[in-house]
Design a protein around this motif. Sequence first.
Motif, PDB file in Angstrom:
ATOM      1  N   PHE A 119       0.784  -1.241  -0.037  1.00  0.00           N
ATOM      2  CA  PHE A 119       0.033   0.022   0.114  1.00  0.00           C
ATOM      3  C   PHE A 119       1.023   1.259   0.026  1.00  0.00           C
ATOM      4  CE2 PHE A 119      -2.647  -3.262   1.874  1.00  0.00           C
ATOM      5  CZ  PHE A 119      -4.087  -2.891   1.164  1.00  0.00           C
ATOM      6  N   TYR A 120       0.429   2.382  -0.483  1.00  0.00           N
ATOM      7  CA  TYR A 120       1.075   3.373  -0.464  1.00  0.00           C
ATOM      8  C   TYR A 120       0.169   4.610  -0.021  1.00  0.00           C
ATOM      9  CZ  TYR A 120       3.260   7.986  -2.176  1.00  0.00           C
ATOM     10  OH  TYR A 120       3.709   9.146  -2.368  1.00  0.00           O
ATOM     11  N   ALA A 121       0.968   5.534   0.887  1.00  0.00           N
ATOM     12  CA  ALA A 121       0.264   6.687   1.318  1.00  0.00           C
ATOM     13  C   ALA A 121       1.136   7.693   1.513  1.00  0.00           C
ATOM     14  CB  ALA A 121      -0.140   6.209   3.069  1.00  0.00           C
ATOM     15  N   ASP A 122       0.535   9.041   1.302  1.00  0.00           N
ATOM     16  CA  ASP A 122       1.298  10.350   1.163  1.00  0.00           C
ATOM     17  C   ASP A 122       1.445  10.890   2.586  1.00  0.00           C
ATOM     18  OD1 ASP A 122       2.453  12.533   0.993  1.00  0.00           O
ATOM     19  OD2 ASP A 122       1.066  13.407  -0.621  1.00  0.00           O
ATOM     20  N   GLY A 123       2.421  10.597   3.232  1.00  0.00           N
ATOM     21  CA  GLY A 123       2.691  11.032   4.722  1.00  0.00           C
ATOM     22  C   GLY A 123       2.891  12.422   4.653  1.00  0.00           C
ATOM     23  N   LEU A 124       3.012  13.241   3.801  1.00  0.00           N
ATOM     24  CA  LEU A 124       3.365  14.778   3.658  1.00  0.00           C
ATOM     25  C   LEU A 124       1.876  15.257   3.869  1.00  0.00           C
ATOM     26  CD1 LEU A 124       6.255  15.155   1.085  1.00  0.00           C
ATOM     27  CD2 LEU A 124       6.266  14.847   3.795  1.00  0.00           C
ATOM     28  N   ASP A 125       0.807  14.793   3.706  1.00  0.00           N
ATOM     29  CA  ASP A 125      -0.330  15.456   3.531  1.00  0.00           C
ATOM     30  C   ASP A 125      -1.501  14.387   4.154  1.00  0.00           C
ATOM     31  OD1 ASP A 125      -3.169  16.070   2.634  1.00  0.00           O
ATOM     32  OD2 ASP A 125      -2.298  17.013   0.671  1.00  0.00           O
ATOM     33  N   LEU A 126      -1.860  14.869   5.429  1.00  0.00           N
ATOM     34  CA  LEU A 126      -2.689  14.303   6.297  1.00  0.00           C
ATOM     35  C   LEU A 126      -4.040  14.136   5.612  1.00  0.00           C
ATOM     36  CD1 LEU A 126      -2.331  16.154   9.618  1.00  0.00           C
ATOM     37  CD2 LEU A 126      -1.048  13.897   8.858  1.00  0.00           C
ATOM     38  N   ALA A 127      -4.653  15.008   4.869  1.00  0.00           N
ATOM     39  CA  ALA A 127      -6.063  14.950   4.387  1.00  0.00           C
ATOM     40  C   ALA A 127      -5.932  13.905   2.937  1.00  0.00           C
ATOM     41  CB  ALA A 127      -6.399  16.210   3.772  1.00  0.00           C
ATOM     42  N   ASN A 128      -4.984  13.792   2.407  1.00  0.00           N
ATOM     43  CA  ASN A 128      -4.960  12.885   1.157  1.00  0.00           C
ATOM     44  C   ASN A 128      -4.251  11.521   1.492  1.00  0.00           C
ATOM     45  OD1 ASN A 128      -6.088  14.342  -0.860  1.00  0.00           O
ATOM     46  ND2 ASN A 128      -4.027  15.587  -1.062  1.00  0.00           N
ATOM     47  N   GLY A 129      -3.397  11.396   2.780  1.00  0.00           N
ATOM     48  CA  GLY A 129      -2.993  10.337   3.157  1.00  0.00           C
ATOM     49  C   GLY A 129      -3.564   9.268   4.047  1.00  0.00           C
ATOM     50  N   TYR A 130      -4.518   9.957   5.024  1.00  0.00           N
ATOM     51  CA  TYR A 130      -5.119   9.186   6.086  1.00  0.00           C
ATOM     52  C   TYR A 130      -5.883   7.883   5.403  1.00  0.00           C
ATOM     53  CZ  TYR A 130      -7.231   7.894  10.348  1.00  0.00           C
ATOM     54  OH  TYR A 130      -7.883   7.385  11.490  1.00  0.00           O
ATOM     55  N   ALA A 131      -6.780   7.958   4.515  1.00  0.00           N
ATOM     56  CA  ALA A 131      -7.631   6.986   4.071  1.00  0.00           C
ATOM     57  C   ALA A 131      -6.707   5.701   3.613  1.00  0.00           C
ATOM     58  CB  ALA A 131      -8.493   7.572   2.987  1.00  0.00           C
ATOM     59  N   ASP A 132      -5.576   6.212   2.946  1.00  0.00           N
ATOM     60  CA  ASP A 132      -4.617   5.125   2.427  1.00  0.00           C
ATOM     61  C   ASP A 132      -3.916   4.258   3.661  1.00  0.00           C
ATOM     62  OD1 ASP A 132      -5.151   5.503  -0.385  1.00  0.00           O
ATOM     63  OD2 ASP A 132      -3.734   7.232  -0.359  1.00  0.00           O
ATOM     64  N   VAL A 133      -3.630   5.062   4.578  1.00  0.00           N
ATOM     65  CA  VAL A 133      -3.062   4.510   5.852  1.00  0.00           C
ATOM     66  C   VAL A 133      -4.080   3.497   6.260  1.00  0.00           C
ATOM     67  CG1 VAL A 133      -2.331   4.815   8.296  1.00  0.00           C
ATOM     68  CG2 VAL A 133      -1.620   6.245   6.323  1.00  0.00           C
ATOM     69  N   VAL A 134      -5.589   4.142   6.801  1.00  0.00           N
ATOM     70  CA  VAL A 134      -6.236   3.094   7.267  1.00  0.00           C
ATOM     71  C   VAL A 134      -6.700   1.959   6.270  1.00  0.00           C
ATOM     72  CG1 VAL A 134      -8.957   3.089   7.620  1.00  0.00           C
ATOM     73  CG2 VAL A 134      -7.495   5.158   8.328  1.00  0.00           C
ATOM     74  N   ARG A 135      -6.658   2.100   4.981  1.00  0.00           N
ATOM     75  CA  ARG A 135      -6.756   1.037   4.206  1.00  0.00           C
ATOM     76  C   ARG A 135      -5.798  -0.045   4.555  1.00  0.00           C
ATOM     77  NH1 ARG A 135      -9.299   4.307   0.384  1.00  0.00           N
ATOM     78  NH2 ARG A 135      -7.333   5.207  -0.359  1.00  0.00           N
ATOM     79  N   ALA A 136      -4.657   0.346   4.624  1.00  0.00           N
ATOM     80  CA  ALA A 136      -3.317  -0.666   4.866  1.00  0.00           C
ATOM     81  C   ALA A 136      -3.715  -1.229   6.383  1.00  0.00           C
ATOM     82  CB  ALA A 136      -2.008   0.136   4.787  1.00  0.00           C
ATOM     83  N   VAL A 137      -3.996  -0.648   7.165  1.00  0.00           N
ATOM     84  CA  VAL A 137      -4.175  -1.263   8.645  1.00  0.00           C
ATOM     85  C   VAL A 137      -5.316  -2.157   8.623  1.00  0.00           C
ATOM     86  CG1 VAL A 137      -4.907  -0.418  11.101  1.00  0.00           C
ATOM     87  CG2 VAL A 137      -3.236   1.011   9.602  1.00  0.00           C
TER      88      VAL A 137
END
Length: 757
Positions: A268-286
């Motif tokens: 999975f990939y997530a943008d850790g520099l942008d909370l608004a754009n990265g959070y959903a991807d982090v949640v998907r991975a978790v």
Amino acid sequence: MTFAAVPNPIPARMKGVNRAEICDVNFVEFVKQWDGPKDMRPAPHEPILEGSGLDAQGFRELFESQLISRHLDLMARVLRVQNKVFYTIGSSGHEGNAMVARATRHTDPAFLHYRSGGFMAERFRKLPAMDPIMDSALSFAASAEDPASGGRHKVWGSKPLWVLPQTSTIASHLPKALGTAIAIEAGRRIGHQLPIPDDSIAICSFGDASANHATAQTAFNAASWTAYQKLPAPVLYVCEDNGIGISVKTPGGWIGESFRNRPDLDYFYADGLDLANGYADVVRAVEHCRRTRRPTFLHLRTTRIMGHAGTDFEIEWRSFEELCAVEATDPLLRSASIALESGLMTKLEILALYEETRQKCFAAAEDADKRPRIETLDEVMRPLAPYTPDKVHAEATRNDYGATREQVFGGEEKLPETLPPRHMAIQINNALHDVMAKYPSTLLFGEDVAQKGGVYTVTKGLHKAFGNRRVFNTLLDETMILGMAQGFANMGMLPIPEIQYLAYLHNAIDQIRGEAASLQFFSNDHFRNPMVVRIAGLGYQRGFGGHFHNDNSITPLRDIPGIVVGCPSRGDDAAMMLRTLTALAKVDGRVTVFLEPIALYMTKDLYEPGDGQWLTHYPPPDQALVLGEERAYNADATDCVIFSYGNGMPMSLRAAREIEKKHGWKVRVVDLRWLVPLNHIAIAKHAGECKRILVVDEGRFSAGIGEGVITAITEAGFGGKPLKRVVGADTYTPLAGAAFLVIPKDEDIVAAAAALH
């Protein structure tokens, strides 16, 4: 809602200005000069951005965690020069890892790398009574009141938050994170009560440069190997990709290309520099990791500002223009722009929060500086090697599992203590059956230990008796074997990993040296990973197999703080020693090593073929050794004492008989049995009572056990007595008969005695 791009920060006016100061000024000036679009203030539970999965309240809390992390970094840079803070490797640019903390639970064990300030600040929210700023300040200040390590190191750690402190060499924490994930599932299968919820996952963070390390690669391979066999391994590997390791750049796109298509490691990939754009991807991975129980790789984009540490003057090796470009990607600038454009916060509110956080961090640091620090050696060492001898002995000799024993051994008439004398391999096998019957949460694993019963049949029958869930084969990887052992220990089980040969330990030794043995010390004894590591080793296999099957290098184990190494020479001692090692692990959380001399496994005779004098009865389960306790043969003799261990014992006993014939001396022979720590008091006692001293060490001339024995003798004031050492040569062991040219022989001991006249 869409957001404008983050404008470039205010350019530095001078190339030599401190970059931490520049990043600090950049943020303040960026907010002050903001003149972008602005929406209405969202309600707390409205999305901060459509599809982000993050509401306004959640975003604000993440932003606050980012600010705490940043100001801890800034505080450390300022107060380091005043000797109020002793650590400056910061998290600036990595604050997006706070999203991982938010998306996971505080009962998900976390193994974090050093740029995890954002993660920690956010995880503290899971238990609101805790204070992320003060706890961190105490750690930075090396205060004895630091709840993570007691002032022994700046580590991210917390017992209540299930963050196990790491002081890893590069990537060495990855195997034990996977081991913990495997243990979560294994514990449930054997009916062990886990200390965390059954659906927990293990979290492990590291940098892009660390991903290339051999220890990391072995963990990734083992994760894929496990998943390929449809075995659950819920580990979330978080690669925080900032594109650089100290000063060496990672090739662009390397992490994605290397891991995106790796089999059975879900990417999975997530943008850790942008909370608004990265959070959903982090949640998907978790959520994927938790739901599927599969190893999951989260590639988190980060950046690194303010250098590797406070001593890293990047301007010396990085262009000024490049530094400014990197600083423009500061995730705090992006978070500020989101807060402003969404209408969530005004300029004044952001600046007030920023300065308020700064004041809290500096106030906490000043307070921490006034707290006590470690002042004595006893304080330093207190959690390193706890030992409660009465409790250990009581546990080692506890015999309240009689019905289980009878079932395991096949009836009362087949209990091993009722049978004739046997050689060491059989007695170790009996002792392992006993230990596994006594402790239902014991697991035994390694290469070839299950159906085959080990290459020397020492584990024969255990797989049949206890099943595949408790006795199982591993992949051929000693690093991962020891990593798994730590994982099982983390989850409250008692692992007995086997390293097939001593020579195979050396490429994995850091899993003991840097990881397992250091945990109690660096966590102030809040975390323990008890284990009994079985290692077959030493020489004298009649030249079979050469070096790798006759390795006599004990040195790598001798200098590891806190571990216990026992080496039996006979079967009854082996059984009693194993019980004590197990009790040390159970009661005091110790990392223990059971060094088994291969050449003595099947030895039956001592003086003459067929005499059977090296066979022993099996000691009943209420008998055990005391840590450090030696065995003395002919203990009343005073003409000469021979100190030895392992294979040296039958040689020394035979040599003692020859010495008595030749010189008329009465010879005492002392089996040290315990190699780490050496019992200096016992050594001095025997040396003081005898006229002459021989030390028989099958290890090498340099850095062997013999050096420690002679040191104990000399420091006790007996160095003036006639003394000789019989020891192996500083060489690898060759094949065939040549092997006996490099290790001690009976006649070498006799010859050394003659030189003591």
